[in-house]
Motif scaffolding. Structure first.
Motif, PDB file in Angstrom:
ATOM      1  N   ASP A  81       1.871  42.377  44.928  1.00  5.87           N
ATOM      2  CA  ASP A  81       3.291  42.052  45.048  1.00  5.87           C
ATOM      3  C   ASP A  81       3.691  42.534  46.434  1.00  5.87           C
ATOM      4  O   ASP A  81       3.968  43.720  46.630  1.00  5.87           O
ATOM      5  N   GLY A  82       3.632  41.630  47.392  1.00  4.78           N
ATOM      6  CA  GLY A  82       3.816  42.040  48.786  1.00  4.78           C
ATOM      7  C   GLY A  82       2.638  42.901  49.175  1.00  4.78           C
ATOM      8  O   GLY A  82       1.486  42.519  48.983  1.00  4.78           O
ATOM      9  N   ASP A  83       2.897  44.105  49.689  1.00  4.86           N
ATOM     10  CA  ASP A  83       1.830  45.028  50.075  1.00  4.86           C
ATOM     11  C   ASP A  83       1.412  45.965  48.943  1.00  4.86           C
ATOM     12  O   ASP A  83       0.494  46.765  49.109  1.00  4.86           O
ATOM     13  N   THR A  84       2.083  45.877  47.800  1.00  5.57           N
ATOM     14  CA  THR A  84       1.761  46.742  46.672  1.00  5.57           C
ATOM     15  C   THR A  84       0.619  46.135  45.873  1.00  5.57           C
ATOM     16  O   THR A  84       0.662  44.966  45.500  1.00  5.57           O
ATOM     17  N   VAL A  85      -0.410  46.956  45.590  1.00  2.00           N
ATOM     18  CA  VAL A  85      -1.531  46.520  44.769  1.00  2.00           C
ATOM     19  C   VAL A  85      -1.219  46.862  43.320  1.00  2.00           C
ATOM     20  O   VAL A  85      -0.814  47.990  43.006  1.00  2.00           O
ATOM     21  N   LEU A  86      -1.403  45.876  42.447  1.00  2.00           N
ATOM     22  CA  LEU A  86      -1.175  46.058  41.011  1.00  2.00           C
ATOM     23  C   LEU A  86      -2.510  45.991  40.280  1.00  2.00           C
ATOM     24  O   LEU A  86      -3.351  45.140  40.581  1.00  2.00           O
ATOM     25  N   ILE A  87      -2.683  46.868  39.324  1.00  2.00           N
ATOM     26  CA  ILE A  87      -3.855  46.855  38.449  1.00  2.00           C
ATOM     27  C   ILE A  87      -3.334  46.591  37.041  1.00  2.00           C
ATOM     28  O   ILE A  87      -2.544  47.368  36.510  1.00  2.00           O
ATOM     29  N   ASP A  88      -3.758  45.467  36.474  1.00  2.00           N
ATOM     30  CA  ASP A  88      -3.241  45.035  35.164  1.00  2.00           C
ATOM     31  C   ASP A  88      -1.712  45.046  35.144  1.00  2.00           C
ATOM     32  O   ASP A  88      -1.092  45.411  34.147  1.00  2.00           O
ATOM     33  N   GLY A  89      -1.092  44.691  36.251  1.00  2.00           N
ATOM     34  CA  GLY A  89       0.366  44.617  36.344  1.00  2.00           C
ATOM     35  C   GLY A  89       1.049  45.926  36.670  1.00  2.00           C
ATOM     36  O   GLY A  89       2.253  45.958  36.883  1.00  2.00           O
ATOM     37  N   SER A  90       0.302  47.034  36.716  1.00  2.00           N
ATOM     38  CA  SER A  90       0.881  48.345  37.051  1.00  2.00           C
ATOM     39  C   SER A  90       0.588  48.676  38.508  1.00  2.00           C
ATOM     40  O   SER A  90      -0.563  48.556  38.954  1.00  2.00           O
ATOM     41  N   PRO A  91       1.614  49.118  39.255  1.00  2.00           N
ATOM     42  CA  PRO A  91       1.382  49.392  40.682  1.00  2.00           C
ATOM     43  C   PRO A  91       0.574  50.666  40.919  1.00  2.00           C
ATOM     44  O   PRO A  91       0.691  51.638  40.182  1.00  2.00           O
ATOM     45  N   ILE A  92      -0.247  50.604  41.950  1.00  2.00           N
ATOM     46  CA  ILE A  92      -0.881  51.825  42.454  1.00  2.00           C
ATOM     47  C   ILE A  92       0.215  52.550  43.225  1.00  2.00           C
ATOM     48  O   ILE A  92       0.786  52.009  44.158  1.00  2.00           O
ATOM     49  N   VAL A  93       0.537  53.771  42.800  1.00  2.36           N
ATOM     50  CA  VAL A  93       1.650  54.490  43.423  1.00  2.36           C
ATOM     51  C   VAL A  93       1.214  55.284  44.647  1.00  2.36           C
ATOM     52  O   VAL A  93       2.046  55.643  45.477  1.00  2.36           O
ATOM     53  N   ALA A  94      -0.069  55.572  44.765  1.00  2.00           N
ATOM     54  CA  ALA A  94      -0.633  56.214  45.954  1.00  2.00           C
ATOM     55  C   ALA A  94      -2.109  55.861  45.979  1.00  2.00           C
ATOM     56  O   ALA A  94      -2.764  55.835  44.942  1.00  2.00           O
ATOM     57  N   GLY A  95      -2.604  55.585  47.173  1.00  2.00           N
ATOM     58  CA  GLY A  95      -3.983  55.121  47.219  1.00  2.00           C
ATOM     59  C   GLY A  95      -4.802  55.765  48.302  1.00  2.00           C
ATOM     60  O   GLY A  95      -4.313  56.528  49.133  1.00  2.00           O
ATOM     61  N   ASP A  96      -6.102  55.416  48.260  1.00  2.68           N
ATOM     62  CA  ASP A  96      -7.066  55.836  49.267  1.00  2.68           C
ATOM     63  C   ASP A  96      -7.202  57.351  49.374  1.00  2.68           C
ATOM     64  O   ASP A  96      -7.319  57.896  50.464  1.00  2.68           O
ATOM     65  N   VAL A  97      -7.185  58.045  48.251  1.00  2.00           N
ATOM     66  CA  VAL A  97      -7.438  59.485  48.229  1.00  2.00           C
ATOM     67  C   VAL A  97      -8.955  59.645  48.217  1.00  2.00           C
ATOM     68  O   VAL A  97      -9.606  59.380  47.208  1.00  2.00           O
ATOM     69  N   GLN A  98      -9.512  60.055  49.331  1.00  4.26           N
ATOM     70  CA  GLN A  98     -10.956  60.076  49.493  1.00  4.26           C
ATOM     71  C   GLN A  98     -11.597  61.289  48.834  1.00  4.26           C
ATOM     72  O   GLN A  98     -11.048  62.383  48.834  1.00  4.26           O
TER      73      GLN A  98
END
Length: 194
Positions: free
Chosen positions: A159-176
């Motif tokens: 949804d724009g730049d937000t990545v959704l997994i099964d319709g739920s947004p990833i609220v923070a990403g790329d935690v290595q």
């Protein structure tokens, strides 16, 4: 079915013991975890107005389990992973984990949460539904199905730049982590019953 107050109290005590054991395990397996600096920042939240960015990480990286414990908001997930016998697996392979926060677990009705915790097979399935083999950064997540360790596909969309997994947004990403990456979820992902 709702658990009696005594059962809930014993479950809370058991979860506390499980999390304590997990912390001790993480401390013994990570190189001097006690000497690690506290997490320097929280993961950077993603939204549709800004491109996702990578979190500033401490100088020392840990495996997925140690990284989740450093975050401090994944004790419910860590306790359930311990109950399901998945800690060693999450330490030895390379994975992408869509990690629900403690608040995400609090959104679930207690009877649903308890029924999952009381069924070891279902617990393992629900937890491994949040895990994908390999390291997939936010930029790598393309629309479509994504095979999980549980053998059930997740659905990735945008949804724009937000990545959704099964319709739920990833609220923070790329935690290595040393053996993969964590994407923080505000919801528990639930596989279809079919």
């Amino acid at each position: 079915m709702f658990a009696s107050p005594a059962f809930r109290t014993s479950r809370a005590g058991a979860t506390l013991v499980a999390v304590s054991l997990l912390v001790l395990t993480a401390a013994s397996c990570a190189d001097d975890l006690a000497d690690a600096p506290p997490p320097s920042t929280s993961p950077v939240a993603t939204d549709s107005t800004a491109a996702p960015t990578t979190t500033l990480m401490p100088a020392k990286l840990y495996d997925i389990v140690g990284t989740a414990l450093q975050g401090g908001d994944f004790t419910q997930l860590a306790g359930m992973a311990l109950d399901a016998g998945l800690v060693d697996t999450l330490r030895t392979g390379e994975f992408t984990v869509f990690a629900p926060t403690n608040d995400a677990f609090r959104k679930l009705p207690l009877d649903v949460l308890h029924s999952v915790q009381d069924d070891p097979t279902l617990l393992a399935t629900v937890l491994t539904y949040h895990v994908v083999p390999g390291t997939l950064m936010l930029a790598d997540l393309q629309d479509g199905p994504l095979a999980t360790v549980a053998g059930i596909d997740l659905t990735v969309s945008h949804d724009g730049d937000t990545v959704l997994i099964d319709g739920s947004p990833i609220v923070a990403g790329d935690v290595q982590a040393t053996n993969g990456v964590i994407h923080v979820m505000g919801d528990v992902l639930v596989p279809d019953a079919s």
